[in-house]
Write a protein that holds these residues in place. Sequence first.
Motif, mmCIF file in Angstrom:
data_model
loop_
_atom_site.group_PDB
_atom_site.id
_atom_site.type_symbol
_atom_site.label_atom_id
_atom_site.label_comp_id
_atom_site.label_asym_id
_atom_site.label_seq_id
_atom_site.Cartn_x
_atom_site.Cartn_y
_atom_site.Cartn_z
ATOM 1 N N TRP A 151 0.816 -1.210 0.000
ATOM 2 C CA TRP A 151 0.000 0.000 0.000
ATOM 3 C C TRP A 151 0.854 1.267 0.000
ATOM 4 O O TRP A 151 0.455 2.292 -0.567
ATOM 5 N N LEU A 152 2.028 1.203 0.613
ATOM 6 C CA LEU A 152 2.934 2.347 0.513
ATOM 7 C C LEU A 152 3.330 2.581 -0.936
ATOM 8 O O LEU A 152 3.339 3.726 -1.411
ATOM 9 N N ALA A 153 3.645 1.502 -1.665
ATOM 10 C CA ALA A 153 4.009 1.641 -3.073
ATOM 11 C C ALA A 153 2.844 2.181 -3.892
ATOM 12 O O ALA A 153 3.034 3.040 -4.763
ATOM 13 N N VAL A 154 1.643 1.682 -3.621
ATOM 14 C CA VAL A 154 0.459 2.168 -4.331
ATOM 15 C C VAL A 154 0.268 3.664 -4.091
ATOM 16 O O VAL A 154 -0.109 4.421 -4.997
ATOM 17 N N ALA A 155 0.557 4.114 -2.866
ATOM 18 C CA ALA A 155 0.399 5.526 -2.515
ATOM 19 C C ALA A 155 1.555 6.392 -2.994
ATOM 20 O O ALA A 155 1.520 7.619 -2.835
ATOM 21 N N GLY A 156 2.586 5.764 -3.572
ATOM 22 C CA GLY A 156 3.743 6.522 -4.040
ATOM 23 C C GLY A 156 4.698 6.916 -2.928
ATOM 24 O O GLY A 156 5.486 7.855 -3.077
ATOM 25 N N VAL A 157 4.655 6.177 -1.816
ATOM 26 C CA VAL A 157 5.528 6.446 -0.670
ATOM 27 C C VAL A 157 6.694 5.470 -0.696
ATOM 28 O O VAL A 157 6.496 4.260 -0.861
ATOM 29 N N ASP A 158 7.903 5.966 -0.535
ATOM 30 C CA ASP A 158 9.076 5.105 -0.495
ATOM 31 C C ASP A 158 9.072 4.319 0.814
ATOM 32 O O ASP A 158 9.196 4.904 1.903
ATOM 33 N N ALA A 159 8.940 3.009 0.714
ATOM 34 C CA ALA A 159 8.808 2.174 1.910
ATOM 35 C C ALA A 159 10.042 2.248 2.796
ATOM 36 O O ALA A 159 9.933 2.352 4.022
ATOM 37 N N CYS A 160 11.217 2.198 2.199
ATOM 38 C CA CYS A 160 12.439 2.229 3.005
ATOM 39 C C CYS A 160 12.601 3.575 3.717
ATOM 40 O O CYS A 160 13.038 3.624 4.879
ATOM 41 N N GLY A 161 12.236 4.628 3.039
ATOM 42 C CA GLY A 161 12.282 5.941 3.684
ATOM 43 C C GLY A 161 11.325 6.015 4.861
ATOM 44 O O GLY A 161 11.668 6.526 5.935
ATOM 45 N N PHE A 162 10.117 5.477 4.674
ATOM 46 C CA PHE A 162 9.123 5.469 5.752
ATOM 47 C C PHE A 162 9.614 4.627 6.930
ATOM 48 O O PHE A 162 9.516 5.035 8.089
ATOM 49 N N ILE A 163 10.148 3.452 6.626
ATOM 50 C CA ILE A 163 10.638 2.557 7.682
ATOM 51 C C ILE A 163 11.806 3.193 8.430
ATOM 52 O O ILE A 163 11.894 3.125 9.663
ATOM 53 N N ASN A 164 12.700 3.838 7.715
ATOM 54 C CA ASN A 164 13.822 4.506 8.387
ATOM 55 C C ASN A 164 13.345 5.618 9.310
ATOM 56 O O ASN A 164 13.883 5.787 10.413
ATOM 57 N N CYS A 203 14.434 -4.012 7.340
ATOM 58 C CA CYS A 203 13.672 -4.382 8.534
ATOM 59 C C CYS A 203 14.480 -5.291 9.449
ATOM 60 O O CYS A 203 14.422 -5.163 10.680
ATOM 61 N N LYS A 204 15.237 -6.180 8.879
ATOM 62 C CA LYS A 204 16.108 -7.035 9.687
ATOM 63 C C LYS A 204 17.142 -6.192 10.412
ATOM 64 O O LYS A 204 17.421 -6.399 11.602
ATOM 65 N N SER A 205 17.703 -5.196 9.721
ATOM 66 C CA SER A 205 18.769 -4.386 10.311
ATOM 67 C C SER A 205 18.272 -3.510 11.452
ATOM 68 O O SER A 205 19.048 -3.176 12.357
ATOM 69 N N ILE A 206 16.994 -3.131 11.455
ATOM 70 C CA ILE A 206 16.467 -2.282 12.530
ATOM 71 C C ILE A 206 15.880 -3.106 13.678
ATOM 72 O O ILE A 206 15.375 -2.552 14.650
ATOM 73 N N GLY A 207 15.930 -4.421 13.556
ATOM 74 C CA GLY A 207 15.459 -5.262 14.636
ATOM 75 C C GLY A 207 13.985 -5.599 14.618
ATOM 76 O O GLY A 207 13.425 -5.970 15.661
ATOM 77 N N ALA A 208 13.350 -5.490 13.456
ATOM 78 C CA ALA A 208 11.950 -5.916 13.363
ATOM 79 C C ALA A 208 11.855 -7.408 13.684
ATOM 80 O O ALA A 208 12.786 -8.176 13.419
ATOM 81 N N GLU A 209 10.729 -7.817 14.254
ATOM 82 C CA GLU A 209 10.576 -9.189 14.731
ATOM 83 C C GLU A 209 9.988 -10.132 13.681
ATOM 84 O O GLU A 209 10.388 -11.292 13.596
ATOM 85 N N TRP A 210 9.038 -9.626 12.913
ATOM 86 C CA TRP A 210 8.303 -10.491 11.978
ATOM 87 C C TRP A 210 8.098 -9.807 10.633
ATOM 88 O O TRP A 210 7.686 -8.643 10.574
ATOM 89 N N ALA A 211 8.356 -10.549 9.567
ATOM 90 C CA ALA A 211 7.949 -10.180 8.213
ATOM 91 C C ALA A 211 6.700 -10.999 7.901
ATOM 92 O O ALA A 211 6.726 -12.230 7.973
ATOM 93 N N VAL A 212 5.622 -10.314 7.567
ATOM 94 C CA VAL A 212 4.304 -10.959 7.492
ATOM 95 C C VAL A 212 3.790 -10.937 6.058
ATOM 96 O O VAL A 212 3.479 -9.867 5.512
#
Length: 237
Positions: A151-164, A203-212
Amino acid sequence: MKIGVQLYSLRDFISENGLAAALEAISAAGFDGVELAGNYGMTAAELGSLFGKYGLIPFSAHIAADKIEEELPVVSALGIKHVVVPYERLDDPEVFERVADALPQYVVKLGKTGVRLGYHNHAHEFACGADRVSALADRVAGLTLEPDVFWLAVAGVDACGFINRHHGAIRLVHIKELGKDAGSVNPVTGDGRANLAEVLGLCKSIGAEWAVLEIEKTDMPMAEYLGRCAAFMKKYC
């Protein structure tokens, strides 16, 4: 980082074959756990027995904001560690205010039992250049975010930028591949336009627990789709 499946993805499969068959397929594909989307008419004990049978961890549950209170006993009984609000019309100012006022009490109440409260985005929160997800996080101290990279991609939002930007608030990430457009079949993870390899690595580098893994629609047998997606996700998790 462990890999799981949002059970809403298999809603049609479950309707036709039952929850046990879905859990068996998820387990056989190599996933570690599941994110609930309802209780399928079962008690917590019945659900727990099935999860145990197939070696799957019920790590999260999508629960509407106005249903959290009544679902707390199930969350506790299953040992779920994340409750995620799956959808709100945050682009409606009245809804935004209602949700922003309601969630802090649940952050505190859930937190006392070691459970985190989060919010899962779609695309509408980012309409017209807005970012109502970040605005909600600013209003609700302790709220986690479960970015849906499709949905971030659909909205034109850079996912990695948002996650950072929100790296300290992200424990879960929804992995859903984008094809030609939002209405198209979801390609196997890694075969579309959602930049999933980079997202998973970040996501792995920032310590996220689960990829769903979440699926809107697929044109291949579910067992094959799950297996191929799991194989891709494991490379980066």
